[in-house]
Write a protein that holds these residues in place. Structure first.
Motif, PDB file in Angstrom:
ATOM      1  N   ILE A  24       0.838  -1.206   0.000  1.00 45.63           N
ATOM      2  CA  ILE A  24       0.000   0.000   0.000  1.00 45.63           C
ATOM      3  C   ILE A  24       0.868   1.250   0.000  1.00 45.63           C
ATOM      4  N   ASP A  25       1.925   1.254   0.812  1.00 48.28           N
ATOM      5  CA  ASP A  25       2.831   2.401   0.841  1.00 48.28           C
ATOM      6  C   ASP A  25       3.510   2.604  -0.510  1.00 48.28           C
ATOM      7  N   LYS A  65       0.952   4.092  -2.879  1.00 50.38           N
ATOM      8  CA  LYS A  65       0.699   5.505  -2.591  1.00 50.38           C
ATOM      9  C   LYS A  65       1.843   6.381  -3.093  1.00 50.38           C
ATOM     10  N   ASN A  66       3.073   5.943  -2.851  1.00 54.84           N
ATOM     11  CA  ASN A  66       4.228   6.713  -3.302  1.00 54.84           C
ATOM     12  C   ASN A  66       4.293   6.778  -4.827  1.00 54.84           C
ATOM     13  N   ALA A 109       1.738   6.523  -6.865  1.00 54.15           N
ATOM     14  CA  ALA A 109       0.640   7.372  -7.325  1.00 54.15           C
ATOM     15  C   ALA A 109       0.988   8.841  -7.142  1.00 54.15           C
ATOM     16  N   GLU A 110       1.587   9.187  -6.007  1.00 58.23           N
ATOM     17  CA  GLU A 110       1.972  10.580  -5.761  1.00 58.23           C
ATOM     18  C   GLU A 110       3.015  11.034  -6.783  1.00 58.23           C
ATOM     19  N   ALA A 114       7.304  12.203  -2.793  1.00 62.94           N
ATOM     20  CA  ALA A 114       7.181  10.763  -3.007  1.00 62.94           C
ATOM     21  C   ALA A 114       8.541  10.089  -2.890  1.00 62.94           C
TER      22      ALA A 114
END
Length: 62
Positions: A4-5, A8-9, A11-12, A42
């Motif tokens: 998940i991390d 998220k990174n 995607a950012e 990110a």
């Protein structure tokens, strides 16, 4: 680092690249700068997660 991390990174970073490209194409310096900032954030988060993983790996060896 959890999946998940990482997601998220990534995607950012992707959002930052899009903002930078759109800002560059439209001459919007503020949007371009926001995109670069998103990418930098990110990268810092990713480096922090990698350091945390390395620390956990080293801890597990002892």
């Amino acid at each position: 680092m959890s999946f998940i991390d990482k997601a998220k990174n990534a995607a950012e970073d992707a959002v930052g690249k899009v903002k930078e490209a759109v800002g560059d194409a439209t001459g919007n310096d503020s949007l371009e700068a926001d995109g670069k900032t998103d990418q930098a954030e990110a990268s810092v988060k990713d480096a922090g997660e990698k350091a945390k993983d390395l620390g956990n790996d080293l801890k597990d060896k002892f």
